[in-house]
Enzyme design. Structure first.
Site, PDB file in Angstrom:
ATOM      1  N   GLY A  14       1.698   3.257  25.495  1.00 21.43           N
ATOM      2  CA  GLY A  14       2.219   2.109  26.234  1.00 21.43           C
ATOM      3  C   GLY A  14       2.910   1.110  25.226  1.00 21.43           C
ATOM      4  N   SER A  42      -3.326   4.162  23.304  1.00 19.12           N
ATOM      5  CA  SER A  42      -4.400   4.125  21.977  1.00 19.12           C
ATOM      6  C   SER A  42      -4.154   2.578  21.422  1.00 19.12           C
ATOM      7  CB  SER A  42      -4.279   5.409  21.063  1.00 19.12           C
ATOM      8  OG  SER A  42      -5.046   4.980  20.045  1.00 19.12           O
ATOM      9  N   VAL A  48       5.517   0.830  17.967  1.00 20.64           N
ATOM     10  CA  VAL A  48       6.528   0.277  17.005  1.00 20.64           C
ATOM     11  C   VAL A  48       6.795  -1.157  16.812  1.00 20.64           C
ATOM     12  CG1 VAL A  48       8.874   0.662  16.193  1.00 20.64           C
ATOM     13  CG2 VAL A  48       7.568   2.748  16.594  1.00 20.64           C
ATOM     14  N   LYS A  81      23.167 -11.986  24.489  1.00 19.28           N
ATOM     15  CA  LYS A  81      24.178 -11.131  23.395  1.00 19.28           C
ATOM     16  C   LYS A  81      25.284 -10.573  24.230  1.00 19.28           C
ATOM     17  CE  LYS A  81      24.036  -6.332  21.263  1.00 19.28           C
ATOM     18  NZ  LYS A  81      23.161  -5.089  21.175  1.00 19.28           N
ATOM     19  N   PRO A  99      32.486  -5.876  21.653  1.00 22.85           N
ATOM     20  CA  PRO A  99      31.973  -6.584  22.772  1.00 22.85           C
ATOM     21  C   PRO A  99      31.600  -5.634  23.995  1.00 22.85           C
ATOM     22  CG  PRO A  99      34.315  -6.551  22.745  1.00 22.85           C
ATOM     23  CD  PRO A  99      33.990  -5.482  21.592  1.00 22.85           C
TER      24      PRO A  99
END
Ligand SMILES: Cc1cc2nc3c(=O)[nH]c(=O)nc-3n(C[C@H](O)[C@H](O)[C@H](O)COP(=O)(O)OP(=O)(O)OC[C@H]3O[C@@H](n4cnc5c(N)ncnc54)[C@H](O)[C@@H]3O)c2cc1C
Length: 511
Positions: A14, A42, A48, A81, A99
């Protein structure tokens, strides 16, 4: 004919990859109600949680799901961005942009770079960034939505987002569950394989629960619970080309107006990222542990951030490389389970998206189809190789002489495909067709020019243009861009006016 449709797809994980997969799959299957989609994760293992800079394709993903971009920006504390700014890569004190747009315009059917090389040689053209609107907007700290002119002309540009990865996973989770994805919390322990085919039959969860499925999507992160631990698919290590093997990440409070680009700052044994969000700045140092200790990396990161730290530094070890197959038996892997390329060009989330395109574009049936799998695996691998080459280029062309890490990178051997790309450009100013699949000619040009690698010869047709006309073209382009930059609002003002974050207090505090 037997009904060959899959009845049950199970996603493990997830994180960003898992919830992107859940959203894309329910968007595809939600209406037919024949195929159940379950996501198991879990909470104990966690995600991360980094992965905050993207490429413009993310906006296509949102559009496909009919997610309103302004709403998404507000709820994920995103900023815009236009480019990546490389600082110090071509030597201390240097800066250039990669770019999301083309450079200049072609003249008489010949690409811009040929004219630029000639004009530069005559001392009549500036550095290449002056002929790219998005680079100039980024340099000025500005942002505007591009005018729609079908992606053509020097006043067109594209853009991506910087966002809070935790809030994105939360957003996609809520979207997917509302659309019908079943969510299960639990840790996958044993994976039961079919005795003859070796296909995954069921996942055994803690507490004795079991989840059966026809197709499994492994989004379980670096460890690859299904694709590697259960199926032993194998991993190709690319550390010899991309020697960084750790990152330390630490967000901090914002103290200056957010730039409209990701900063990539070359450092002693790798590089540091700065990713501006609306409520904080994401900072990290990607480094090579043979050249710098963990303490050294943390100290360098702390020293360079713009505001007070929000939390302790987190060290993330990784091994650059690719899973040998993205699709093995009835398991398809995405995200960190499928491989890792360091975040220098913000490509991991994009690769999840690309993997999903392969999956949905060649959708499996209940009966296995090896030819299809092989084809998808080959196409996926070619795409990873292409992106790897582009990232390796940054290290290979660096100009940080006298620094051991950077000297090693400059002298390392590189993939043959990359050598060919460099040599063709060095000689002729042209690009290999198969090298411009995702990173287009303008991306390669930005890097070559930024590192000062110019072609030996330009196209002879350039000499058909009288010198005075050539000079006029460059003056017009630079003037057009300067005028557009002058009219654009600052990035900060654009956000304040159009899409200020409306974070629930708790979400902002936890992210
Ligand atoms: C330092 C760093 C910087 C990065 N920066 C960028 C960036 O700027 N741009 C970009 O595009 N990408 C970036 N990435 C990559 C990006 O973070 C990942 O691609 C993205 O977050 C996807 O991660 P994931 O979902 O595959 O894995 P994770 O976030 O690790 O999620 C794994 C999930 O699997 C679950 N899980 C694991 N084991 C089990 C089990 N046994 N049972 C049940 N559940 C399990 C966990 O609970 C978790 O939900 C970066 C990565 C790193 C390491």
């Amino acid at each position: 004919m037997a009904d060959n449709r899959l009845r049950s797809i199970v996603i493990v994980g997830g994180g960003t990859a898992g919830w992107m997969a859940a959203a894309a799959l329910i968007e595809r299957f939600g209406a037919n109600r024949h195929t159940r989609i379950t996501l198991v994760e879990s909470p104990e293992i966690g995600t991360v949680g980094v992965g905050e800079a993207t490429v413009p394709h993310i906006r296509e993903f949102l559009k496909h799901l009919k997610i309103n971009e302004v709403d998404f920006v507000k709820r994920t504390s995103a900023t815009f961005k236009l480019a990546i700014g490389f600082e110090g890569w071509a030597g201390e004190g240097t800066q250039f942009f990669h770019p999301f747009s083309e450079h200049g315009v072609p003249l008489l059917g010949t690409s811009f770079q040929h004219y630029w090389v000639k004009a530069r040689g005559l001392g009549k053209a500036d550095v290449i960034d002056r002929y790219v609107l998005s680079s100039e907007l980024a340099r000025a700290g500005k942002f505007a939505v591009p005018k729609s002119n079908d992606g053509k002309g020097f006043l067109y540009f594209n853009y991506a987002l910087h966002f809070d990865a935790t809030l994105v996973a939360r957003y996609l989770k809520s979207w997917s569950m509302t659309a019908g994805v079943k969510h299960v919390e639990g840790k996958v322990g044993n994976v039961r394989l079919h005795g003859e085919t070796g296909f995954v039959e069921a996942l055994e969860l803690d507490g004795g629960r079991e989840i059966q499925g026809d197709l499994f999507i492994d989004c379980s992160g670096f460890q690859g619970v299904l694709i590697e631990k259960a199926l032993g698919t194998g991993y190709e290590d690319w550390t010899h080309w991309l020697p960084c093997d750790r990152a330390v990440a630490m967000p901090c409070e914002s103290r200056v107006a957010p730039p409209s680009y990701t900063r990539s700052i070359a450092s002693q044994a790798g590089w540091q990222w700065r990713i501006p969000l609306q409520h904080r700045v994401g900072n990290g140092y990607v480094y090579c542990s043979r050249y710098l200790s963990e303490d050294g990396a943390i100290a360098a990161l702390r020293k360079g951030v713009e505001g007070p730290a929000l939390g302790e530094p987190r060290v993330l070890p990784f091994r650059t490389g690719v899973r040998r197959k993205i699709w093995n038996r009835n398991v398809f892997c995405l995200g960190l389970a499928s491989g890792f390329l360091e975040p220098l060009e913000s490509t991991s989330i994009y690769l999840v998206q690309r993997g999903l395109q392969y999956l949905l574009g060649s959708f499996p049936q209940a009966r296995s189809n090896l030819a299809l799998q092989e084809n998808v695996n080959q196409r996926n691998r070619a795409h990873w190789d292409h992106i790897r080459d582009f990232i390796v280029l940054h290290y290979k062309l660096n100009k940080r002489e006298g620094e051991p890490f950077w000297d090693e990178c400059r002298h390392m051997s590189i993939p043959d495909s990359l050598t060919e790309t460099i040599e063709l450009f060095r000689e002729t100013g042209r690009f290999r067709q198969d090298a411009i699949e995702f990173f287009r000619a303008s991306s390669w040009l930005a890097m070559f020019a930024g590192f000062g690698l110019l072609p030996r010869y330009y196209s002879p047709s350039v000499d058909d243009v009288p010198e005075a006309d050539l000079v006029k073209e460059f003056e017009n382009m630079a003037a057009g861009i300067a005028s557009a930059v002058a009219k654009a609002p600052s990035h900060e003002e654009f956000i304040r006016t159009n899409c200020l974050a409306n974070l629930p207090v708790q979400a902002a505090a936890n992210s």
